[in-house]
Motif scaffolding. Structure first.
Motif, PDB file in Angstrom:
ATOM      1  N   ILE A 161       0.590  -0.892   0.347  1.00  0.00           N
ATOM      2  CA  ILE A 161       0.125   0.466  -0.157  1.00  0.00           C
ATOM      3  C   ILE A 161       0.863   1.345  -0.212  1.00  0.00           C
ATOM      4  CG2 ILE A 161      -1.579   1.327   1.236  1.00  0.00           C
ATOM      5  CD1 ILE A 161      -2.525  -1.670   0.394  1.00  0.00           C
ATOM      6  N   TRP A 162       0.543   2.263  -0.836  1.00  0.00           N
ATOM      7  CA  TRP A 162       1.243   3.514  -0.579  1.00  0.00           C
ATOM      8  C   TRP A 162      -0.019   4.715  -0.323  1.00  0.00           C
ATOM      9  CZ3 TRP A 162      -0.632   6.861  -4.319  1.00  0.00           C
ATOM     10  CH2 TRP A 162      -1.036   6.127  -5.851  1.00  0.00           C
ATOM     11  N   ILE A 181       4.794  10.967   1.560  1.00  0.00           N
ATOM     12  CA  ILE A 181       3.925   9.201   0.818  1.00  0.00           C
ATOM     13  C   ILE A 181       4.675   8.049   1.932  1.00  0.00           C
ATOM     14  CG2 ILE A 181       5.923   8.797  -0.562  1.00  0.00           C
ATOM     15  CD1 ILE A 181       3.873   7.916  -2.876  1.00  0.00           C
ATOM     16  N   PHE A 182       3.470   7.742   1.593  1.00  0.00           N
ATOM     17  CA  PHE A 182       4.013   6.394   2.933  1.00  0.00           C
ATOM     18  C   PHE A 182       3.378   5.258   2.407  1.00  0.00           C
ATOM     19  CE2 PHE A 182       1.261   2.880   5.598  1.00  0.00           C
ATOM     20  CZ  PHE A 182       2.025   2.709   5.592  1.00  0.00           C
ATOM     21  N   HIS A 183       4.916   4.350   2.737  1.00  0.00           N
ATOM     22  CA  HIS A 183       5.128   3.231   1.960  1.00  0.00           C
ATOM     23  C   HIS A 183       4.503   2.247   3.055  1.00  0.00           C
ATOM     24  CE1 HIS A 183       6.768   5.218  -1.081  1.00  0.00           C
ATOM     25  NE2 HIS A 183       6.654   4.775  -2.090  1.00  0.00           N
ATOM     26  N   VAL A 230       7.667  -2.313   0.798  1.00  0.00           N
ATOM     27  CA  VAL A 230       9.067  -1.610   0.512  1.00  0.00           C
ATOM     28  C   VAL A 230       9.855  -3.561   1.135  1.00  0.00           C
ATOM     29  CG1 VAL A 230      11.328  -0.998   2.570  1.00  0.00           C
ATOM     30  CG2 VAL A 230       8.528   0.720   2.201  1.00  0.00           C
ATOM     31  N   ARG A 231       9.326  -3.799   0.969  1.00  0.00           N
ATOM     32  CA  ARG A 231       9.773  -5.267   1.618  1.00  0.00           C
ATOM     33  C   ARG A 231       9.519  -5.999   0.264  1.00  0.00           C
ATOM     34  NH1 ARG A 231       7.455  -6.508   7.520  1.00  0.00           N
ATOM     35  NH2 ARG A 231       9.341  -5.945   8.707  1.00  0.00           N
ATOM     36  N   MET A 232       8.920  -5.827  -1.094  1.00  0.00           N
ATOM     37  CA  MET A 232       8.647  -6.314  -1.864  1.00  0.00           C
ATOM     38  C   MET A 232       9.753  -6.165  -2.740  1.00  0.00           C
ATOM     39  SD  MET A 232       5.651  -5.221  -4.440  1.00  0.00           S
ATOM     40  CE  MET A 232       4.522  -5.892  -2.801  1.00  0.00           C
ATOM     41  N   ASN A 285      12.831   5.590   2.908  1.00  0.00           N
ATOM     42  CA  ASN A 285      13.088   6.568   2.813  1.00  0.00           C
ATOM     43  C   ASN A 285      11.234   7.122   2.386  1.00  0.00           C
ATOM     44  OD1 ASN A 285      12.305   9.691   3.408  1.00  0.00           O
ATOM     45  ND2 ASN A 285      14.291  10.102   2.865  1.00  0.00           N
ATOM     46  N   ASN A 286      10.277   7.409   3.275  1.00  0.00           N
ATOM     47  CA  ASN A 286       8.925   7.735   2.599  1.00  0.00           C
ATOM     48  C   ASN A 286       9.044   9.413   2.255  1.00  0.00           C
ATOM     49  OD1 ASN A 286       8.201   4.883   2.719  1.00  0.00           O
ATOM     50  ND2 ASN A 286       7.470   5.136   4.526  1.00  0.00           N
TER      51      ASN A 286
END
Length: 620
Positions: free
Chosen positions: A273-274, A283-285, A290-292, A301-302
């Motif tokens: 999700i972002w 922005i949020f990931h 991120v692990r993807m 860094n978001n």
């Protein structure tokens, strides 16, 4: 008398006056006259000279003050602020003070006084009064809660909005402190910020906190606090503005819960999700997002643009264009497929989708939320399927090409054999010519053997999808084609220029290269110039990207590309009425070139000639 005037002037630094009540004559000092805008030669006479300059509404109170001073025999001071008309028409405010200094019993004989211009001071006081009134109205009738709080936290004054908000009366609140109605979990943070104001570290602060209403319900508020200080900069009291945000907090909580469920559902299915806040440019990931690509959440860094920097350069223009198009309202939903650089240096294919969930006051996107899905395996499977289809298609094309080569190329060799045998059997043929033809027959026979060997190789590789390629010398293959067509070249006296470098080497299938060159050369001979000496030029080139190619140009009759260009490379398509044309040569050539990922282009003009340009896809 002069000494008295000097003393008044020195002590008051203002205009002074001396009034003889027995004769009603008054002396006005030059400074006083100047204060009113007059020269020393003006305003000469009795008390009416000064009285006529007083605003009519101020004159009665001035007279009343004077009467009380005289009636009290001087015990009540004559001290009053009066407005005067300045000579220029403006109104000035003057502080008038005076005292009767000579008496005859209870009858005043002489009075001295001074005038001080307090216009500026009066204006400041008026502005302050207006400001205080404005604040009082804003305080009382504000749609949000407002309260004055002592430095210890006691409520000093509260407006109606706050009373309605909390359910208390103003009198009830005056007996309480803000600490008593603040939620325990929020109190410490509030006190810390309050102390920062008292320490001078900040001038104001705002925070979200909870109050308890009179009925025990919890109220979420947005609190804004500022400090009022005295003349010596000592803290007097706090001014607090309080806005009820309970409903928005409930909405926010519900939205977060909905997002939490969505994130759980999405990440449970392997997606990430972002969440992009355009107003605050953040922005949020999600962790899965991120692990993807191989990172841990604390490593990524978001910040807007960090993900974009990792997008493959070939995919970035479309990726950015798709985002812009969606934000500009050109598409209903955002979706894009792109490659992203992972931590290990490899790229993964990502399916990126998003949708606006909040708009600002101008109806522009304020917040977009979306998903990242790893589609690398799907892309690899698509690529493998495409590769398999290409290989099957290529194999089918090679099978067709093989049949065409057998029928087309061998027919050419047979024709050469028949022509040579016919000449050898002709009684008129000279012995020396027969010897030469016999040598040429041997050469043609050897070329036929080479062609058959190449065809045998094609036959042997039809069951193998990966067609064999070798390093070949392009110059030699052009000469082989010219040697094969030697009889026609001599018969029509064709000038041939081979500009291929002697050491020009490339990687290709020998049978295909022989067929391509032969077809292009025989085509140039077949459609040679009829009224000029025929000429064929074979040249070599290398593209900017390092890929090689060659061109076969002639000065022949040319091709009407407007009329026949769309059918030029079609099967069994012939032009110019040549009876020897079978309509197979260019069809075969095009298929052979394209089977290796190359291209063939043609430029032609009627009556001037034709140039075929072959772009090969193989590099040495």
């Amino acid at each position: 008398m002069d000494d008295i005037y000097k003393i008044i002037l020195e002590e008051t630094l203002a205009g002074y006056w001396d009034w003889d009540l027995t004769t009603d004559t008054i002396f006005l000092s030059p400074a006083l006259k100047k204060m009113l805008g007059y020269t020393n030669d003006e305003l000469i006479g009795g008390s009416e000279v000064l009285a006529k300059l007083v605003l009519p509404e101020d004159l009665p109170k001035a007279n009343d003050c004077m009467a009380k001073h005289i009636a009290s025999h001087g015990t009540k001071r004559y001290d009053i602020d009066i407005r005067f008309f300045h000579k220029n028409g403006e109104v000035i405010c003057i502080n008038c003070t005076g005292r009767v200094v000579e008496w005859d019993g209870d009858k005043p004989l002489r009075m001295l006084g001074c005038h001080i211009d307090i216009t500026e001071k009066h204006k400041i006081e008026q502005d302050l009064k207006i400001s205080e009134e404005t604040f009082r109205n804003a305080f009382e009738y504000s749609p949000i809660g407002m309260v004055l709080v002592s430095t210890e936290g006691k409520f000093l004054k509260a407006n109606k909005s706050l009373c309605d908000m909390l359910g208390y009366t103003a009198d009830e609140l005056m007996t309480m402190t803000f600490q008593e109605i603040t939620h325990p979990d929020d109190l410490q943070a509030d006190l810390v910020l309050l102390q920062k104001i008292l320490n001078g570290e900040v001038s104001t602060y705002k925070m979200e906190k909870r109050y308890f209403k009179k009925n025990g319900d919890v109220l979420w508020i947005l609190l804004h606090v500022s400090l009022v200080v005295g003349e010596k900069n000592e803290p007097l009291y706090f001014v607090s503005q309080i806005k009820d945000i309970t409903e928005s907090k409930r909405t926010e909580t519900a939205l977060k819960e909905s997002e939490r469920r969505w994130i759980f559902a999405s990440e449970g299915s392997g997606g990430g999700i972002w969440d992009w806040d355009l107003q605050n440019n953040t922005i949020f990931h999600s962790n899965q997002c991120v692990r993807m690509i191989g990172f841990e959440p604390e490593e990524f860094n978001n910040v807007p643009g960090v993900w974009t920097k990792r997008v493959h350069p070939d995919d970035k223009p479309k990726y950015q264009a798709d985002v812009r198009a969606y934000l500009n309202g050109e598409t209903e939903i955002y979706t894009n497929q792109h490659r992203v650089l992972c931590k290990d240096g490899n790229y993964k294919w990502i399916l990126d989708r998003g949708k606006v969930i909040e708009y600002d006051a101008e109806d522009k996107p304020a917040r977009v939320i979306g998903t990242h899905t790893d589609i690398t395996d799907q892309k690899n499977q698509e690529q493998q399927l495409r590769h398999t289809l290409d290989m099957v298609s290529g194999q089918n094309n090679r099978l067709l090409n093989f049949a065409y080569i057998v029928s087309h190329n061998l027919r050419t060799h047979a024709s050469n054999f028949k022509m040579i045998m016919d000449v050898l059997q002709d009684p008129s043929t000279e012995p020396q010519e027969k010897v030469e033809l016999t040598r040429h027959l041997e050469s043609v026979s050897q070329q036929l053997n080479d062609t058959i060997a190449n065809l045998n190789e094609v036959v042997s590789i039809q069951t193998n999808i990966d067609i064999q390629t070798y390093e070949i010398n392009l110059y030699d293959y052009v000469n082989r084609g010219l040697e094969l067509l030697h009889s026609d070249i001599d018969r029509w006296d064709i000038e041939v220029v081979n500009k291929i470098p002697v050491d020009c080497k490339l990687v290709y299938n020998p049978a295909y290269m022989e067929s391509i060159i032969f077809n292009l050369l025989s085509n140039a001979i077949k459609y040679r110039a009829l009224h000029n000496k025929p000429k064929i030029i074979i040249s070599y080139f290398k593209d900017a990207d390092g890929k090689q190619g060659f061109a076969v140009a002639d000065n022949g009759i040319g091709i009407d590309l407007v009329k026949n260009g769309h059918e030029l490379f079609g099967m069994y398509k012939t032009f110019n009425g040549n009876r020897d044309a079978k309509g197979m040569g260019l069809f075969i050539t095009k298929n052979q070139v394209e089977s290796f990922g190359g291209t063939i282009q043609v430029a032609s003009e009627l009556g001037k000639g034709t140039t075929f340009t072959v772009h090969l896809n193989y590099l040495l």
